[in-house]
Design an enzyme around this catalytic site. Structure first.
Site, PDB file in Angstrom:
ATOM      1  N   GLU A 275      47.046  29.173  47.381  1.00 13.27           N
ATOM      2  CA  GLU A 275      47.851  29.622  46.114  1.00 13.27           C
ATOM      3  C   GLU A 275      48.735  30.465  46.356  1.00 13.27           C
ATOM      4  O   GLU A 275      48.461  31.717  46.724  1.00 13.27           O
ATOM      5  CB  GLU A 275      46.862  30.239  45.033  1.00 13.27           C
TER       6      GLU A 275
ATOM      7  N   ASP B 244      47.519  39.689  35.174  1.00 12.63           N
ATOM      8  CA  ASP B 244      46.867  39.927  36.357  1.00 12.63           C
ATOM      9  C   ASP B 244      46.786  41.397  36.194  1.00 12.63           C
ATOM     10  O   ASP B 244      47.232  42.405  35.445  1.00 12.63           O
ATOM     11  CB  ASP B 244      48.297  39.591  37.377  1.00 12.63           C
TER      12      ASP B 244
END
Lengths: 268, 409
Positions: A49, A60
């Protein structure tokens, strides 16, 4: 069959679990991204990823946000990230690469232009964190038309109705966010994860990766016992962050090797 | 009212957003799956209570007795006479408890938090006004309160930080990104995702994912609703134009919303042109931005060639935001509202003018709307009427204005 499906099917046949590491393209410098990607595959990554840096990575935690900020100091753009994948493909045609990021840089480039460029570069899947299925029907269709897999997230709070909706559009694999919170959060309850997976399987006949909160060999092993794939991000970013310049790739490889053997130990 | 003159793109009667939170192509829910459940819960609870007679009665009671509503409308006659054109009227949101319109929305959301049984509220703040309003409500209702604020803003707004602490809130400095409002919003979202079971996120403007733009607008629309009956008391009719400053856009939506069907009333949103649009140092999202996705909704944004969000500049911290509420984006595209921009210098000039001529010290944010009114009033006949939302008072801006004048307080 897509490159992602192929890899996951092979692992299943081998009764092994996939290891999916995350790094942010351009972190700590654009020049290190390719060596890091090759280092990841050399130390056991089945799928990579690759994060697309964004100025406002709302979903995040601080670790990945810092990675994004380091990359943005070098003005790493979505186009640059796609070019890095094309470069990676010159020497690696097996390891699937999933771009993971936020909607705005993609919309700014244009969804179709993005899908064209990503496909041409050898990208395999796209995970847009702030695109829930109901807001990206056109995009998901575009992506699929290009032979790319749209990867979606599921959370512990996802209702059965949502699991069904996500299951309908997702392909490649599903990414189950194993705890409430943002990337890099502290603890992980694998018992809870184990309970949810059969429900998800009911609606989605694709492999399930589990991420968020996997920090070491023990948590990776516990997750591998219940999921098809182990996704690990913030902890790898920390390895990069804490490395002396020049030692990033070696440190990441050493860390990955430990996780890989922990995951493989369950097969025996 | 001439509803048949509404732009063709707008539904008649006006009933946006749709069930998914869309205003035309804008709005929506662009968040990670981890937040979907919390937003769904909020949407359901808001739907349950927005027309609940007890909830509405409590909201109105609190607005009357705690906030001090209705706020008056005042004819700024000396200012109008001096300009020699249209008459300027001021909706005095500066007279509310806590000194700005922000309190209308925080009151509504705090009451909803109470109904939902959430003992903890969180908020993001730029200049600290929304943080103070949220901390006030938390004290009023006995809720735990955490306010996220960029560390740069904490330095610039120490008085408001102290106010929040006096009111019992914890203020958490945000060190990421540009260390300002947008980063505080990111951080508050993260807190919410992690603590959603016991926490209500009180967003301070008409942005964010659905249902926030709708809910914040609804709570703040008390402003325009009052104007609808107050203006006829003054002049026997509605005004010719309504003006309000636009950062995120909550005070503007609050006064615009009930005027949308009044197609012959011009709606004018005033953005911050900072040092001038051409300088690139501004926060005029609708004037100079392009559509994109940020903070959970699709709207106009200030962004660079790669789709990264750019840093903004305005003398008024409350307008210093690179996005704007999605309903404004649609009002702009559909042509129902006009958006213009006023520079720091023009806003300061209006600030001083209102102080001297009317004895009213406006917030620097509101000074942008006053400046636009001062710009267009002289071009209009004396029987035309401009209604300006004086969204807040200027006490918080003393240091900024003094500094600009070369003084140190």
């Amino acid at each position: 069959m897509s490159r992602i499906a192929k890899v996951l099917a092979r692992l299943k046949a081998e009764k092994r679990k996939a290891l999916i590491p995350y790094i942010c393209a351009g972190d700590p410098t654009p020049a290190l991204t390719l060596p890091l990607m090759h280092g990841l595959t050399a130390s056991g990554a089945d799928i990579i990823e690759l994060g697309v840096p964004f100025s406002d990575p709302m979903a995040d935690g601080p670790v990945i946000q810092r990675a994004s900020e380091r990359a943005l100091k070098h003005n790493v753009s979505l186009k640059d990230v796609i070019a890095m994948v094309a470069e990676f493909r010159k020497t690696n045609s097996e390891t699937p690469v999933v771009l993971m990021g936020y909607a705005n840089p993609i919309e700014h480039m244009g969804m179709r232009a993005f899908a064209d460029a990503a496909k041409a570069a050898g990208v395999d899947g796209v995970l847009v964190v702030d695109y829930p299925p109901e807001e990206c029907e056109a995009f998901a269709a575009d992506v699929k038309e290009h032979g790319l897999d749209p990867i979606f997230l599921l959370a512990p709070t996802s209702t059965e109705e949502r699991i069904a909706a996500v299951g309908k559009v997702a392909s490649g694999y599903l990414y189950y966010v194993s705890l409430k919170g943002v990337t890099g959060s502290a603890t992980l309850d694998t018992g809870e994860v184990a309970k949810r997976i059969p429900l998800i399987k009911k609606y989605a006949d694709i492999p399930i990766g589990v991420g968020f909160g996997i920090r070491d060999a023990a948590t990776a092993k516990a997750v591998a016992q219940v999921a098809d794939a182990v996704v690990i991000g913030s902890r790898i970013i920390q390895e990069i962050e804490n490395s002396k310049p020049g030692q990033e790739v070696d440190n990441v490889k050493a860390f990955m090797a430990g996780i890989r053997s922990a995951i493989d130990s369950i097969a025996a | 009212m001439k509803p048949n003159e509404l732009p063709n793109d707008l539904p008649n009667p006006y009933n946006l957003p749709d069930a998914k939170g869309h205003f035309g192509p804008y709005g929506g829910i662009f968040v990670s799956e981890t937040l979907m459940h919390a937003l769904e819960e909020l949407k359901q609870m808001y739907a349950k209570y927005e027309n609940d007679p007890e909830f509405v009665a409590e909201f109105q009671r609190e607005l009357k007795h705690y906030v001090g509503r209705p706020s008056p409308i005042y004819h700024a006659k000396r200012l109008s006479d001096e300009l020699g054109g249209a008459q300027i009227y001021l909706k005095r949101e500066d007279l509310n408890h806590t000194g700005a319109h922000k309190v209308n929305n925080t009151m509504g959301q705090a009451l909803l938090a109470k109904r939902m049984g959430k003992p903890r509220v969180i908020a993001e703040t730029g200049a600290g006004q929304h943080g103070v309003a949220t901390a006030t409500m938390a004290a009023r209702f006995g809720l735990e309160c955490v306010v996220y604020m960029g560390s740069e803003d904490i330095k610039r707004q120490s008085a408001n930080v102290y106010r929040m602490k006096l009111l019992g809130a914890s203020v958490v400095p945000v060190e990421s990104g540009s260390k300002t409002l947008k980063d505080a919003l990111n951080e508050a979202m993260r807190d919410w995702v992690t603590n959603v079971e016991n926490t209500f996120y009180i967003i301070g403007t008409v942005a964010g994912p659905h249902p926030y733009p709708m809910m914040v607008r609804d709570f703040n629309s008390v402003v325009g609703k009052e104007c609808l009956w107050q203006m006829p008391e003054h002049i026997g009719r509605q005004p010719d134009a309504v003006l309000a400053c636009v950062g995120g856009g909550s005070n503007a939506m609050g006064i615009f919303y009930d005027y949308i069907p009044h197609a012959n009333v011009r709606l004018i949103g005033v953005e911050a042109a900072g040092s001038g649009i051409a300088s690139g140092k501004h926060a005029a999202t609708l004037t100079a931005g392009t559509p994109g996705v940020l903070h959970g909704n699709r709207t106009y944004l200030l962004q660079d060639a790669n789709g990264q969000i750019t840093e903004t500049h305005s003398i008024s911290a409350g307008l210093d935001y690179p996005g704007v509420g999605p309903e404004h984006a649609w009002l702009k595209d559909s042509g129902r509202a006009e958006y213009v921009a006023i520079t720091d210098d023009e806003a300061l000039e209006a600030f001083h003018k209102l102080c001297r001529v009317e004895g009213i010290i406006p917030a620097l944010e509101s000074s942008h709307a006053v400046a636009q009114a001062m710009k267009i009033a002289p071009t209009m006949p004396k029987d035309k009427v401009l209604l300006v939302n004086l969204s807040g008072r200027g006490d918080k801006d003393m240091h900024t204005v003094a500094e600009k004048s070369g003084l140190k307080l």
